[in-house]
Design a protein around this motif. Sequence first.
Motif, PDB file in Angstrom:
ATOM      1  N   SER A 144      38.150  44.442  44.084  1.00  0.00           N
ATOM      2  CA  SER A 144      39.560  44.066  44.105  1.00  0.00           C
ATOM      3  C   SER A 144      39.688  42.693  43.445  1.00  0.00           C
ATOM      4  O   SER A 144      39.122  42.452  42.390  1.00  0.00           O
ATOM      5  CB  SER A 144      40.098  44.075  45.536  1.00  0.00           C
ATOM      6  N   SER A 145      40.395  41.769  44.075  1.00  0.00           N
ATOM      7  CA  SER A 145      40.638  40.451  43.478  1.00  0.00           C
ATOM      8  C   SER A 145      41.315  39.564  44.510  1.00  0.00           C
ATOM      9  O   SER A 145      41.970  40.057  45.436  1.00  0.00           O
ATOM     10  CB  SER A 145      41.544  40.590  42.249  1.00  0.00           C
ATOM     11  N   VAL A 146      41.186  38.240  44.319  1.00  0.00           N
ATOM     12  CA  VAL A 146      41.990  37.347  45.145  1.00  0.00           C
ATOM     13  C   VAL A 146      43.477  37.606  44.904  1.00  0.00           C
ATOM     14  O   VAL A 146      44.316  37.291  45.750  1.00  0.00           O
ATOM     15  CB  VAL A 146      41.652  35.864  44.888  1.00  0.00           C
ATOM     16  N   ALA A 147      43.787  38.216  43.759  1.00  0.00           N
ATOM     17  CA  ALA A 147      45.181  38.574  43.468  1.00  0.00           C
ATOM     18  C   ALA A 147      45.696  39.669  44.387  1.00  0.00           C
ATOM     19  O   ALA A 147      46.906  39.898  44.459  1.00  0.00           O
ATOM     20  CB  ALA A 147      45.312  39.029  42.012  1.00  0.00           C
ATOM     21  N   CYS A 187      36.732  40.518  46.650  1.00  0.00           N
ATOM     22  CA  CYS A 187      37.871  39.865  46.019  1.00  0.00           C
ATOM     23  C   CYS A 187      37.371  38.660  45.224  1.00  0.00           C
ATOM     24  O   CYS A 187      37.244  37.559  45.773  1.00  0.00           O
ATOM     25  CB  CYS A 187      38.891  39.427  47.063  1.00  0.00           C
ATOM     26  N   PRO A 188      37.070  38.850  43.941  1.00  0.00           N
ATOM     27  CA  PRO A 188      36.590  37.713  43.144  1.00  0.00           C
ATOM     28  C   PRO A 188      37.727  36.785  42.738  1.00  0.00           C
ATOM     29  O   PRO A 188      38.891  37.181  42.634  1.00  0.00           O
ATOM     30  CB  PRO A 188      35.979  38.378  41.898  1.00  0.00           C
ATOM     31  N   VAL A 230      29.372  38.010  41.596  1.00  0.00           N
ATOM     32  CA  VAL A 230      29.971  39.181  42.249  1.00  0.00           C
ATOM     33  C   VAL A 230      28.911  40.242  42.511  1.00  0.00           C
ATOM     34  O   VAL A 230      28.912  40.907  43.554  1.00  0.00           O
ATOM     35  CB  VAL A 230      31.112  39.750  41.391  1.00  0.00           C
ATOM     36  N   ALA A 231      27.993  40.399  41.565  1.00  0.00           N
ATOM     37  CA  ALA A 231      26.955  41.427  41.697  1.00  0.00           C
ATOM     38  C   ALA A 231      26.101  41.217  42.938  1.00  0.00           C
ATOM     39  O   ALA A 231      25.726  42.178  43.622  1.00  0.00           O
ATOM     40  CB  ALA A 231      26.087  41.449  40.444  1.00  0.00           C
ATOM     41  N   ARG A 232      25.792  39.953  43.248  1.00  0.00           N
ATOM     42  CA  ARG A 232      24.958  39.689  44.419  1.00  0.00           C
ATOM     43  C   ARG A 232      25.671  40.106  45.709  1.00  0.00           C
ATOM     44  O   ARG A 232      25.043  40.614  46.642  1.00  0.00           O
ATOM     45  CB  ARG A 232      24.551  38.215  44.460  1.00  0.00           C
ATOM     46  N   VAL A 250      35.431  40.904  51.116  1.00  0.00           N
ATOM     47  CA  VAL A 250      34.668  39.668  51.026  1.00  0.00           C
ATOM     48  C   VAL A 250      35.176  38.872  49.826  1.00  0.00           C
ATOM     49  O   VAL A 250      35.220  39.381  48.699  1.00  0.00           O
ATOM     50  CB  VAL A 250      33.170  39.949  50.870  1.00  0.00           C
ATOM     51  N   VAL A 251      35.578  37.643  50.076  1.00  0.00           N
ATOM     52  CA  VAL A 251      36.110  36.784  49.010  1.00  0.00           C
ATOM     53  C   VAL A 251      34.960  36.046  48.330  1.00  0.00           C
ATOM     54  O   VAL A 251      34.184  35.352  49.001  1.00  0.00           O
ATOM     55  CB  VAL A 251      37.138  35.786  49.572  1.00  0.00           C
ATOM     56  N   VAL A 252      34.839  36.207  47.029  1.00  0.00           N
ATOM     57  CA  VAL A 252      33.804  35.544  46.232  1.00  0.00           C
ATOM     58  C   VAL A 252      34.544  34.774  45.145  1.00  0.00           C
ATOM     59  O   VAL A 252      34.827  35.295  44.062  1.00  0.00           O
ATOM     60  CB  VAL A 252      32.825  36.551  45.630  1.00  0.00           C
ATOM     61  N   ASP A 253      34.910  33.514  45.444  1.00  0.00           N
ATOM     62  CA  ASP A 253      35.891  32.854  44.583  1.00  0.00           C
ATOM     63  C   ASP A 253      35.690  31.352  44.397  1.00  0.00           C
ATOM     64  O   ASP A 253      36.612  30.648  43.979  1.00  0.00           O
ATOM     65  CB  ASP A 253      37.299  33.094  45.139  1.00  0.00           C
TER      66      ASP A 253
END
Length: 260
Positions: A144-147, A187-188, A230-232, A250-253
Amino acid sequence: MGITDLLTGQHVVVTGGGSGIGDGIARLFAAQGARVSVTDLRAEAAAKTAAAIEADGGTATAITLDVTDEDSVTAGLTAARATHGPVDAVVNSAGAWIGGSVTEVSVSDWDTVMSVNVRGAFLVARGVLPEMVDRGSGRLVMISSVAGLKATRRAGAYNPSKSALLALTRNIAIDYAGSGIRANAICPGVIDGTGMDHTVRAFRNGYTEDYQRWVTELHPLGRLGTPEDVARCALFLASDQSSWMTGTSVVVDGGCMTGY
């Protein structure tokens, strides 16, 4: 990168695997011992990723697949199974971004973004869930996305599509948990240098030093993300390391949501 064993013997399908986040996920998963079906709408992109994986000693097959087309999804998954066996995990990474507010995007733009980002994930999930139910196990990871968690200006189609993807993830999680299936989302924040990043920058006139400084400062850790970041996280969610997680995002940002 040497082969390790987090996904040894597992067959993973990665949509949008020919570039950006999907490419990073496909490569890392193969390095962790997975047999990877690299799917992409662009045959040459899927082939390039698969070839790079094979060159590094991994196992991968390139499959041309249009996630918006049910027949294409069915045919692609059939080809994937014929080569690598039943599907153990799926990462839905295929995505589309078209800028504009609700009155700026056309109905066609809206349909395109929703078709790729939501319909695509829905069709792929439908394509693998029955076999996962029969086997009593399976993992789905949605990109997904932080968006999908906050509003950004002039993204009247993209933001709703990523929110819908989070809702789809939760529904799959609650409906199929009893069958040993887990579904989670990532959510990147802004991932530097990807095709989507270039598209967004072109729309927002982002090829300037001021824009680069501004977008970097949105991420308190002081840099934009990479596909490997994101891959990790995707590896964690697709492996047994996250065996008690489902229905979450999970937020990755780089701290973007915190700083925002």
